[in-house]
Write an enzyme that holds these catalytic residues in place. Structure first.
Site, short mmCIF file in Angstrom:
data_model
loop_
_atom_site.label_atom_id
_atom_site.label_comp_id
_atom_site.label_asym_id
_atom_site.label_seq_id
_atom_site.Cartn_x
_atom_site.Cartn_y
_atom_site.Cartn_z
N SER A 106 14.33 -3.24 -55.01
CA SER A 106 13.79 -3.94 -53.53
C SER A 106 12.75 -4.85 -53.60
CB SER A 106 13.21 -2.65 -52.73
OG SER A 106 12.28 -1.88 -53.27
N CYS A 107 12.05 -4.97 -54.93
CA CYS A 107 10.88 -5.92 -54.94
C CYS A 107 11.53 -7.18 -55.59
CB CYS A 107 9.88 -5.29 -56.25
SG CYS A 107 9.06 -3.40 -55.65
#
Length: 506
Positions: A319-320
């Site tokens: 997600s980063c």
């Protein structure tokens, strides 16, 4: 709408909300002042520190609050590296650490230091012998997370800490994902965490530094937070973070057992319901609320969009790093399929009905995404080999002509340029067919490979040309999942990489 992305940010715990509102009324003053309001604020801050320290397993004077978990990691790494600069400038981190750790490692390298990545196996578990071998003289710091944020794999922190202790190297543990469930094993020198991962408010993290650990703040300091993090503390957030951490840990045993059963159901039924799907991460050593799986022939962004339309909030891969065009560094380090990746992380209170509804809609959504990409029929089935003419006698003109057309025989070492390909040039690696997918993002190269593999006889090679970094993971994984042989890779004429796949027999 079920929210299945607690690993990114857990919903605010009711205790956190109550504590935050109360602290806004009572703890707005400067806790460094001696007047009545300041003393009251100081009492709140000290109580929050004691509560958090008890959950972490350290002394209150070893723990400070920071503006975020990322700030805690950066401050902790920089301070430990600066404190041991006379020992050396070597940094060792696991290859599946959170991106904030890797960013700090890159900054350390740019400043003249060095960092080394410790490998993991296919389940994401740290390779302890390799980790130990990297702890050579001159190592100033090692970093190992308590549990992975993408796959849920729980790392052998106690064993890593023992290895560090033997070599006299401090260990920093990023406990962001696991601290809400349990205290990490002892033996660490520095520990970081982020409150919004366990249901606390965003914008508050914590950094614990054991007494005796050499630490030199890498920024201007003041009298606040033991000189480790300057500036006026976010006291209401610290109070809410500590109160919610105590609350979730009191609930952890029962809730972990309940969520683990739901995740077990997902791990078992998703591959059964969705053909050509791989569950990622360790089956036993894992967080109770998190499961990750990857689907062949599926674009991850499209899959997440369709799940969102169906009412499910999930995340994909890292997600980063979702705004980049490269595969997740975690999946890359593990060597697993990256396309069509979905991470499901259940928040506390998730119902069995929500999980069943997710299992009910997922197969149709995946099938729809595959259909939109004109993907082959899933299920691991391969097309039958095309009919072959009888073999010509040894040494006959017909056999010599066939060999010229087909290239090397089965078992021969692939030679560059054995077969002409469309547009001129020579086919890489003695390939009988070439799939030129350059300029196309995964899963398209794998989809085009799946369509073409049935056009060549068993034992012959297909070359997939791609300039998408994800193909380096996904082509070998496609071979492993469907039973074909991944031969290797070679630079492609005109740019990109040629991935060589030998069609299986039968």
């Amino acid at each position: 709408m079920p929210y299945f992305d607690a690993a990114s940010a857990a919903p605010l715990h009711p205790v956190a909300r109550q504590a935050l509102l109360a602290a806004l009324d009572e703890g707005w003053a400067d806790p460094a002042r001696l007047h009545r309001e300041g003393r009251r604020a100081r009492l709140l801050l000290d109580a929050a520190r004691e509560t958090a320290a008890e959950a972490v397993g350290c002394r209150p004077d070893e723990l400070v609050f920071t503006p975020s978990g990322t700030a805690a990691v950066h401050s902790g790494m920089a301070g430990a590296l600066a404190g041991r600069r006379r020992v050396g400038r070597r940094l060792v981190v696991s290859s599946v650490e959170h991106s904030c750790v890797l960013h700090a490692a890159e900054a350390h390298e740019e400043a003249g230091g060095e960092f080394h990545l410790a490998p993991v196996d296919r389940t994401g578990l740290l390779d302890l012998p390799a980790f130990r071998s990297l702890l050579s003289p001159g190592t100033a710091l090692a970093c190992v997370q308590s549990a992975n944020h993408e796959t849920g794999t729980v790392q052998p922190v106690a064993e890593a800490a023992a290895a560090c202790r033997e070599e006299g190297v401090p260990l920093l543990v990023d406990a962001a994902q696991s601290l809400g469930w349990e205290a990490p094993p002892g033996g660490w020198s520095l520990l970081t965490a982020s409150a919004h991962k366990w249901g606390g408010p965003p914008g508050i993290g914590l950094l614990a530094v054991r007494k005796g650990t050499r630490f030199s703040p890498a920024r201007p300091v003041d009298e606040r937070e033991s000189g480790r993090f300057p500036g006026f503390p976010n006291l209401p957030a610290a109070v809410a973070a500590a109160a919610s951490l105590r609350a979730v840990r009191q609930e952890a045993a029962d809730e972990a057992a309940r969520l683990r059963a739901l995740v077990d159901r997902l791990r078992a039924r998703v591959p059964a319901l969705v053909p050509d799907t791989e569950v990622v991460g360790h089956a036993g050593r894992r967080l109770p609320h998190l499961v990750t799986f990857s689907c062949l022939y599926v674009d991850g962004e499209a899959l997440l969009t369709e799940l969102d339309r169906a009412g499910f909030s999930v995340s994909s891969g890292s997600s980063c790093t979702s705004d980049t065009l490269v595969p997740s560094h975690v999946l890359k380090a593990m060597g697993v399929l990256s396309e069509g990746n979905v991470r499901v992380s259940l928040p506390r209170g998730t119902s069995e009905e929500d999980v069943e509804r997710f299992l009910g809609v997922l197969p149709g959504i995946v099938a729809g995404v595959r259909s939109a990409l004109s993907a082959p029929v899933a299920g691991g089935r391969r097309e039958q080999a095309p009919p072959q003419a009888p073999e010509a006698p040894e040494g006959s003109p017909d056999q010599e002509e066939a060999q010229e057309q087909e290239g090397p025989q089965e078992g021969a070492v692939p030679q560059e340029g054995a077969v002409p390909r469309e547009g001129g040039g020579r086919a890489p690696g003695g390939a009988a067919a070439v799939v030129d997918s350059r300029g196309k993002r995964c899963p398209i190269p794998v989809i085009e490979l799946a369509r073409r593999i049935g056009d060549v006889p068993p034992g012959r090679v297909v070359a997939v040309l791609s300039d998408d970094e994800a193909a380096r993971l996904d082509v070998p994984e496609w071979c492993r999942m469907l039973g074909h042989e991944y031969v290797g890779e070679t630079p492609a004429e005109g740019g990109g990489t040629a991935y060589l796949v030998r069609r299986a027999h039968g």
